[in-house]
Design a protein around this motif. Structure first.
Motif, short mmCIF file in Angstrom:
data_model
loop_
_atom_site.label_atom_id
_atom_site.label_comp_id
_atom_site.label_asym_id
_atom_site.label_seq_id
_atom_site.Cartn_x
_atom_site.Cartn_y
_atom_site.Cartn_z
N UNK A 41 0.88 -1.19 0.00
CA UNK A 41 0.00 0.00 0.00
C UNK A 41 0.90 1.23 0.00
N UNK A 42 0.39 2.33 -0.57
CA UNK A 42 1.20 3.56 -0.51
C UNK A 42 0.27 4.76 -0.34
N UNK A 43 0.65 5.62 0.57
CA UNK A 43 -0.19 6.77 0.93
C UNK A 43 0.65 8.04 0.95
N UNK A 44 -0.02 9.19 0.74
CA UNK A 44 0.63 10.49 0.92
C UNK A 44 -0.21 11.29 1.91
N UNK A 45 0.47 12.00 2.81
CA UNK A 45 -0.25 12.87 3.75
C UNK A 45 0.00 14.31 3.35
N UNK A 46 -1.05 15.09 3.15
CA UNK A 46 -0.89 16.48 2.70
C UNK A 46 -1.17 17.50 3.79
N UNK A 47 -1.93 17.09 4.83
CA UNK A 47 -2.30 18.07 5.86
C UNK A 47 -1.85 17.60 7.23
N UNK A 48 -1.34 18.48 8.04
CA UNK A 48 -0.82 18.11 9.37
C UNK A 48 -1.88 17.39 10.19
N UNK A 49 -3.15 17.81 10.06
CA UNK A 49 -4.20 17.17 10.87
C UNK A 49 -4.46 15.73 10.45
#
Ligand SMILES: Cc1ncc(Cn2c(C)c(CCOP(=O)(O)OP(=O)(O)O)sc2=O)c(N)n1
Length: 570
Positions: free
Chosen positions: A135-143
């Motif tokens: 699986x691969x994910x990106x986080x864009x927001x600190x929350x």
């Protein structure tokens, strides 16, 4: 005076570390650089253990072994683009081997990457990772950092464990957030590896098939070692009386000296068995896909335990699939053989195996007793075997071609999850990364048994080993080349050209570790090997033993010679 308090703030840097610690993750393996250097400094400042490597692939391999040993995802942290790509090999290897790890890489800004405007270390890492991990994910927001890390942890360890990629754009780390909001955004993963129980009718089908077997065999794969269901697995083997075969990383689930081990009669039992119970072992190339001459002419019926339903019938029809986690499935079979009137296998079957084992072990002992000069693989490995037999707690790392093949059968293991090798992918270069991961996580010494070519892939990590003063003894089987050291120069135009498989003759790898403060030994006989290895283990210091091996010993590609393509051209 203004009495209103400015609300305390947090930021992406802190939230990443808080989220990992919130999930009881205490170690990061990585290699710093833009944009993660300060993140790794903060990790250390917040009490986490950061192990800094010289190449990201080896940091990733250490993280993978951390996952395999603990069932919690190992964490590898890298810079963007080239650092990410170096880590991707380890992520793909972890996924292939079902080791849970998370590769966390900094990345460039989406708005620049997506317009391909040429950012610093620009790369679409998220999509580059997708085909090679679970699986691969990106986080864009600190929350979202809390839920993003929780999602990555669960993806890595639930179901079939594997590698997960987590993409952190540099600007995410710089984002700020109200501290209380940040605290509330953290997620502790609940029951990340839920038990998955096999259906009762599946268990009964498997028990009935097992009851009908005349020549049953149990095959233990590294999934069985990973499951940490050691007592039930041992009880199932011993209470059923069925002979078993451990795949290389399952060695030690039961001591290799166990009376029911069929390792020394592997070819015989694979060909002759009529019902085969696969526990955490997939019918891939390592098991000749469950068909062909390896499996003889006796028709086989397979009972296969696997967490993933789609693994069943991957290569050959499976007569009794058992879908669930290995612990639950083995526990159900163990209870079943007690109530289902299972009887021990015929003495004709176990007796035939014993006879074949005895014959093969006698033949091997004859080769082991020879003491040629220079040493060959067997005589060097015999000396190592006799030392390690007194220290079942020592972790063994093993890679190479002949070094891997011979060590797998000569070096007995006595405890589970103590042997780490090239595994499902047959990859070279796992040596020092696996050794560091095993030493850091287990707190126990490591002996790495390395072909000289295999060692070369990760040799610079000797500096890492010395920097953290790890009790790792690296033994380099030095036969001056890839596989062997005897290839001639084939170049008709240059009499001084170097043969394609050769290395520097008489290389002194023991001098390498001395450059970093470690202890080097140079040995040419089994007696010198015994003395050096005993001393190195007793010292607890980073050590390297340069073992001179006959360049003529062994074969090209070890036991995989037949995989080399042969031209049909006459
Ligand atoms: C990443 C990578 N590169 C190349 C190979 C090909 N390869 C290579 C390069 C091996 C090394 C054999 O040389 P050695 O000296 O390590 O082994 P011996 O034990 O036979 O001496 S074994 C093998 O399959 C590989 N498996 N993995």
């Amino acid at each position: 005076t203004d009495t209103t308090q400015t609300p305390a703030m947090t930021d992406g840097f802190h939230l990443v570390i808080d989220a990992l610690k919130h999930n009881d993750i205490d170690t990061i393996f990585g290699l710093v650089g833009i944009p993660i250097t300060d993140l790794c400094r903060l990790a250390q400042a917040q009490g986490m253990r950061f192990i800094g490597f010289r190449h990201e692939q080896h940091a990733g391999n250490a993280a993978a072994i951390a996952g395999y040993i603990t069932q919690k995802p190992g964490i590898c942290m890298t810079v963007s683009a080239p650092g990410f790509l170096n880590g991707l090999t380890a992520l793909a290897n972890a996924t292939t081997n079902c080791f849970p790890m998370i590769l966390i890489s900094g990345s460039s800004e989406r708005e620049i990457v997506d317009l391909q405007q040429g950012d610093y270390e620009e790369m679409d890492q998220l999509n580059a990772a997708k085909p090679y991990c679970k699986a691969s994910y990106r986080i864009n927001r600190a929350e979202d950092i809390g839920i993003g890390i929780a999602r990555a942890i669960r993806a890595a360890v639930s179901g079939r464990p594997g590698g997960v990629y987590l993409d952190l754009p540099a600007q995410l780390l710089a984002q700020t957030l109200d501290a209380e909001k940040g605290r509330k955004s953290l997620v502790k993963v609940v029951d990340p590896v839920p038990r998955q129980l096999p259906a009762p009718e599946s268990v009964q089908r498997a028990l009935d098939l097992l009851k009908s077997a005349k020549k049953p065999l149990i095959l233990l794969g590294k999934g069985a070692a990973y499951a940490q269901a050691d007592a039930d697995i041992r009880a199932f083997v011993e209470n059923s009386g069925i002979p078993y075969l451990p795949m290389s990383m399952a060695k030690g689930l039961l001591p290799d000296t166990h009376a029911q081990s069929a390792s020394a009669a592997r070819s015989f039992v694979l060909a002759e068995a009529d019902v085969v119970v696969l526990i955490g072992a997939r019918l891939n190339w390592l098991l000749s896909h469950g068909k062909g001459k390896t499996w003889g002419s006796v028709p086989k019926q397979f009972i296969q335990i696997d967490i993933s339903p789609t693994e069943i019938d991957s290569n050959v029809p499976i007569a009794a699939p058992l879908i669930g986690d290995i612990g639950s499935c083995v526990s159900a079979l163990l209870k079943g053989i007690e109530t289902n009137g299972h009887s021990k296998p015929d003495a004709a079957w176990t007796g035939a195996i014993y006879e074949r084992k005895d014959k093969n072990l006698t033949k091997m002992a004859a080769t082991l007793d020879l003491n040629p000069s220079p040493m060959n693989f067997h005589s060097a490995l015999r000396a190592i075997r006799d030392i390690l037999k007194t220290r079942p707690d020592i972790n063994v790392v093993n890679e190479g071609a002949n070094t891997l093949d011979y060590a797998r059968s000569i070096i007995d293991m006595y405890e589970p999850r103590k042997r780490f090798d090239s595994g499902t992918w047959g990859i070279m270069g796992i040596g020092m990364g696996y050794a560091i991961g095993a030493a850091v996580i287990s707190g126990k010494p490591v002996v790495a048994i390395e072909g000289d070519s295999a060692f070369g892939f990760s040799g610079m990590e000797l500096e890492t080993i010395c920097r953290y003063d790890l009790p790792i003894v690296t033994i380099v089987f030095n036969n001056n080349g890839v596989y062997k050291g005897t290839d001639p120069n084939l170049n008709p135009n240059n009499a001084n050209d170097v043969p394609v498989t050769s290395f520097v003759k008489g290389a002194r790898y023991d001098k390498m570790i001395e450059a970093f403060g470690g202890i080097g030994y140079h040995v040419t006989t089994p007696a010198e090997m015994t003395a050096a290895l005993s001393k190195a283990i007793a010292s607890g210091k980073p050590s390297l033993i340069n073992a001179v091996i006959d360049p003529n010993a062994g074969t090209e590609s070890g036991r995989l010679t037949n995989l080399n393509p042969q031209s049909g051209k006459k």
